[in-house]
Design an enzyme around this catalytic site. Structure first.
Site, PDB file in Angstrom:
ATOM      1  N   HIS A 112       0.809  -1.222   0.000  1.00  0.00           N
ATOM      2  CA  HIS A 112       0.000   0.000   0.000  1.00  0.00           C
ATOM      3  C   HIS A 112       0.841   1.270   0.000  1.00  0.00           C
ATOM      4  CE1 HIS A 112      -3.357  -2.622   1.923  1.00  0.00           C
ATOM      5  NE2 HIS A 112      -3.326  -2.743   0.615  1.00  0.00           N
ATOM      6  N   SER A 214      -3.090  -9.069  10.703  1.00  0.00           N
ATOM      7  CA  SER A 214      -4.034  -8.560   9.722  1.00  0.00           C
ATOM      8  C   SER A 214      -5.361  -9.289   9.854  1.00  0.00           C
ATOM      9  CB  SER A 214      -3.498  -8.741   8.297  1.00  0.00           C
ATOM     10  OG  SER A 214      -4.466  -8.332   7.335  1.00  0.00           O
TER      11      SER A 214
END
Length: 270
Positions: A112, A214
């Site tokens: 990201h 995550s």
């Protein structure tokens, strides 16, 4: 069981915001995330509105010092140690804080992007965040000292009042005068295809995929778990709370990241 998987080597790590919470950076969906109502900036709002860009940069300018001041924790250091021992085939991180690299890891794929870089939306020029901060300080003398944030979100987005946003002045690209954006993937924005292909290829070569911190709620990271499982590659998940990928996991541990990874290193031996 986790130590057995990792000891075979060729492990690909996929890390998320939960790996950085012990460094004081909150997450969106884990234990700290549930305590806040985050309203993250979307790509469409950012690119379509000068007012939205001012709101983002005002909040980010104040929150950046929180991200910049964070230091790697035991989990980050453990991942770097696993890499030095030759047990990792690669590291993919969904985080934008740079802490995995700061802990000594090499070749990290920043899925990201990273907050320490800024990109111009017109000419594509990339510059260091430190340079932007200098320019924002010059354009807004004393502003940061007058403003009090009520919270800081995972991407360094500080929660401040509308009046403080209105008083903030943005700056544009020094090269062409175009609007500036942090070199990160916003909600609603696509990860560059070449980066996605690199992550898929790395996953396909893995002996195991190790997910750290995550929830896998976003497809951006979850697709690699699903891909590994489809190829019969074992998946291990260490996370606080349930994840979207639990059904694919051979090993699932609901545990704190730092202590768990330090224990893993101890079990693997020198």
């Amino acid at each position: 069981m986790l130590a057995d998987l990792v000891s075979d080597g060729d492990v690909v790590v996929l890390s998320g915001a939960g790996l950085s919470t012990e460094s004081g950076i909150p997450d969106y969906r884990g234990e700290t995330g549930r305590l806040r109502r985050a309203d993250p900036m979307t790509y469409q709002r950012f690119t379509g509105s000068a007012a939205a860009r001012r709101r983002y940069w005002a909040r980010s300018h104040l929150g950046w010092r929180h991200i910049a001041g964070a230091r790697p924790n035991a989990g980050h250091r453990a991942v770097a140690a696993l890499q030095r021992r030759g047990l990792l085939a690669g590291i993919i991180t969904q985080n934008v804080d740079g802490l995995q690299q700061a802990a000594g890891a090499d070749g990290v794929i920043e899925l990201h992007g990273a907050l320490d870089r800024v990109v111009c939306l017109d000419c594509g020029d990339r510059t260091a965040r430190e340079r932007l901060e200098e320019r924002l300080e010059a354009a807004n003398p004393g502003w940061a000292e007058r403003v009090a944030a009520t919270a800081v979100n995972p991407d360094g987005d500080a929660v401040i009042g509308d009046a403080d946003v209105e008083a903030f002045r943005t700056v544009d690209c020094e090269r062409c005068g175009g609007p500036l954006k942090p070199d990160v993937i916003f909600f609603g924005e696509n990860v560059p295809p070449a980066r996605v292909r690199e992550c898929y290829a790395l996953t396909e070569r893995a002996g195991a995929l190790l997910v750290l911190g995550s929830s896998l709620a976003v497809l951006s990271g979850y697709r690699f778990v699903r891909h590994a499982a489809g190829l019969g590659i074992p998946v291990a998940i260490v996370n606080r709370g349930p994840t979207r990928g639990d059904e694919h996991a051979l090993v699932k541990m609901d545990a704190p990241l730092g202590a768990t990874l330090e224990q893993l290193l101890a079990e693997l031996g020198p």
